[in-house]
Enzyme design. Sequence first.
Site, PDB file in Angstrom:
ATOM      1  N   HIS A 138       0.847  -1.189   0.000  1.00 17.80           N
ATOM      2  CA  HIS A 138       0.000   0.000   0.000  1.00 17.80           C
ATOM      3  C   HIS A 138       0.888   1.246   0.000  1.00 17.80           C
ATOM      4  O   HIS A 138       2.056   1.181   0.380  1.00 17.80           O
ATOM      5  CB  HIS A 138      -0.838   0.089   1.274  1.00 17.80           C
ATOM      6  CG  HIS A 138      -1.586  -1.134   1.655  1.00 17.80           C
ATOM      7  ND1 HIS A 138      -2.958  -1.224   1.593  1.00 17.80           N
ATOM      8  CD2 HIS A 138      -1.173  -2.338   2.153  1.00 17.80           C
ATOM      9  CE1 HIS A 138      -3.354  -2.408   2.018  1.00 17.80           C
ATOM     10  NE2 HIS A 138      -2.287  -3.104   2.371  1.00 17.80           N
ATOM     11  N   TYR A 139       0.316   2.389  -0.361  1.00 17.11           N
ATOM     12  CA  TYR A 139       0.920   3.638   0.091  1.00 17.11           C
ATOM     13  C   TYR A 139       0.010   4.216   1.163  1.00 17.11           C
ATOM     14  O   TYR A 139      -1.190   3.918   1.229  1.00 17.11           O
ATOM     15  CB  TYR A 139       1.212   4.621  -1.030  1.00 17.11           C
ATOM     16  CG  TYR A 139       0.067   5.243  -1.805  1.00 17.11           C
ATOM     17  CD1 TYR A 139      -1.116   5.666  -1.208  1.00 17.11           C
ATOM     18  CD2 TYR A 139       0.206   5.485  -3.177  1.00 17.11           C
ATOM     19  CE1 TYR A 139      -2.124   6.281  -1.929  1.00 17.11           C
ATOM     20  CE2 TYR A 139      -0.803   6.085  -3.911  1.00 17.11           C
ATOM     21  CZ  TYR A 139      -1.966   6.486  -3.291  1.00 17.11           C
ATOM     22  OH  TYR A 139      -2.968   7.089  -4.001  1.00 17.11           O
ATOM     23  N   THR A 140       0.582   5.044   2.036  1.00 15.15           N
ATOM     24  CA  THR A 140      -0.176   5.534   3.191  1.00 15.15           C
ATOM     25  C   THR A 140      -1.208   6.581   2.808  1.00 15.15           C
ATOM     26  O   THR A 140      -2.260   6.684   3.452  1.00 15.15           O
ATOM     27  CB  THR A 140       0.775   6.125   4.244  1.00 15.15           C
ATOM     28  OG1 THR A 140       1.584   7.137   3.627  1.00 15.15           O
ATOM     29  CG2 THR A 140       1.667   5.034   4.837  1.00 15.15           C
ATOM     30  N   GLU A 145       2.580  -1.020   4.541  1.00 12.13           N
ATOM     31  CA  GLU A 145       2.294   0.367   4.173  1.00 12.13           C
ATOM     32  C   GLU A 145       3.610   1.067   3.846  1.00 12.13           C
ATOM     33  O   GLU A 145       4.600   0.929   4.579  1.00 12.13           O
ATOM     34  CB  GLU A 145       1.591   1.098   5.312  1.00 12.13           C
ATOM     35  CG  GLU A 145       0.160   0.667   5.560  1.00 12.13           C
ATOM     36  CD  GLU A 145      -0.832   1.343   4.620  1.00 12.13           C
ATOM     37  OE1 GLU A 145      -0.406   2.173   3.787  1.00 12.13           O
ATOM     38  OE2 GLU A 145      -2.034   1.032   4.739  1.00 12.13           O
ATOM     39  N   HIS A 176      -2.483  -2.972  -3.340  1.00 10.41           N
ATOM     40  CA  HIS A 176      -3.823  -2.805  -2.800  1.00 10.41           C
ATOM     41  C   HIS A 176      -4.847  -2.703  -3.931  1.00 10.41           C
ATOM     42  O   HIS A 176      -5.959  -3.225  -3.839  1.00 10.41           O
ATOM     43  CB  HIS A 176      -3.866  -1.549  -1.920  1.00 10.41           C
ATOM     44  CG  HIS A 176      -5.020  -1.504  -0.981  1.00 10.41           C
ATOM     45  ND1 HIS A 176      -5.278  -0.411  -0.183  1.00 10.41           N
ATOM     46  CD2 HIS A 176      -6.006  -2.397  -0.697  1.00 10.41           C
ATOM     47  CE1 HIS A 176      -6.348  -0.638   0.550  1.00 10.41           C
ATOM     48  NE2 HIS A 176      -6.820  -1.829   0.255  1.00 10.41           N
ATOM     49  N   ASP A 190      -3.735   2.400  -4.859  1.00 10.80           N
ATOM     50  CA  ASP A 190      -2.368   2.377  -4.347  1.00 10.80           C
ATOM     51  C   ASP A 190      -1.744   0.986  -4.477  1.00 10.80           C
ATOM     52  O   ASP A 190      -2.470  -0.011  -4.518  1.00 10.80           O
ATOM     53  CB  ASP A 190      -2.332   2.851  -2.885  1.00 10.80           C
ATOM     54  CG  ASP A 190      -3.183   1.995  -1.955  1.00 10.80           C
ATOM     55  OD1 ASP A 190      -4.391   1.854  -2.208  1.00 10.80           O
ATOM     56  OD2 ASP A 190      -2.640   1.468  -0.964  1.00 10.80           O
TER      57      ASP A 190
END
Length: 256
Positions: free
Chosen positions: A34-36, A99, A141, A151
């Site tokens: 994921h990215y945050t 993340e 994700h 993401d």
Amino acid sequence: MSGFMADYPAADVRVSPNFGERRAGMIPDTIVLHYTGMESGEAAERWLCDPASEVSSHYLVHEDGRVVQMVREEARAWHAGKGSWNGASDVNSCSIGIEIANPGHAFGYPDFPVRQIEAVIELCRDIGRRRGIRPQRVLGHSDVAPGRKIDPGEKFPWRELADNGVGLYVRPASLADGVVLDVGVKGESVEKLQSMLTYYGYGIEITGFYDAQTEAVVAAFQRHFRPDRVDGIADWSTRDTLLRLLALLPNDNTIS
């Protein structure tokens, strides 16, 4: 603060209260990246450890390469939400969530720093060795939640990860003119496309009709494997890339 020993030796520990037991005896056989989507890594770390957020991940990788573990790998972190992969609808119970600190599309979507990607690679390689994660089970994700999540996005360097032994990847076919499949099209060619996407693992119904769900899944595939143009249209480049990717799968790519 420490409440358990890190599964990954290079990680610091900051315990999140947001976790539970993996369901039905499931074990992690998938990594979801994921990215945050928050303005700073520190803000993301606080949020992932805040009981009010009701979200978490097993790991957070900061921009400078620092790795923080928040949930034990044996536990079920709350990172993936509603989605599916290869027939499994509870992605949280079969995955380890990572993340990656990046503001995301809502805040300018900067490139991922080199030190951060190096840390992601080392973390994924370590998890993969210990858990026996197959390359095709390293996902974004957006792969497990097409249309709902985008993401880690089209800037994420999937090819660099694959070059270092993390994930499955083929060089995408060049953009070219030709026959396209798009929303509203019906027929055998659409059914074949949907079948190929399903075989790789994407959650999509095989109907022979190019609907909004198909468009979302194609866009998710493009975001991961053909990021030069993410439009949800199955052009020749998209279909050729998918076909060559499927050729790399082992014969036992069965639904788990």
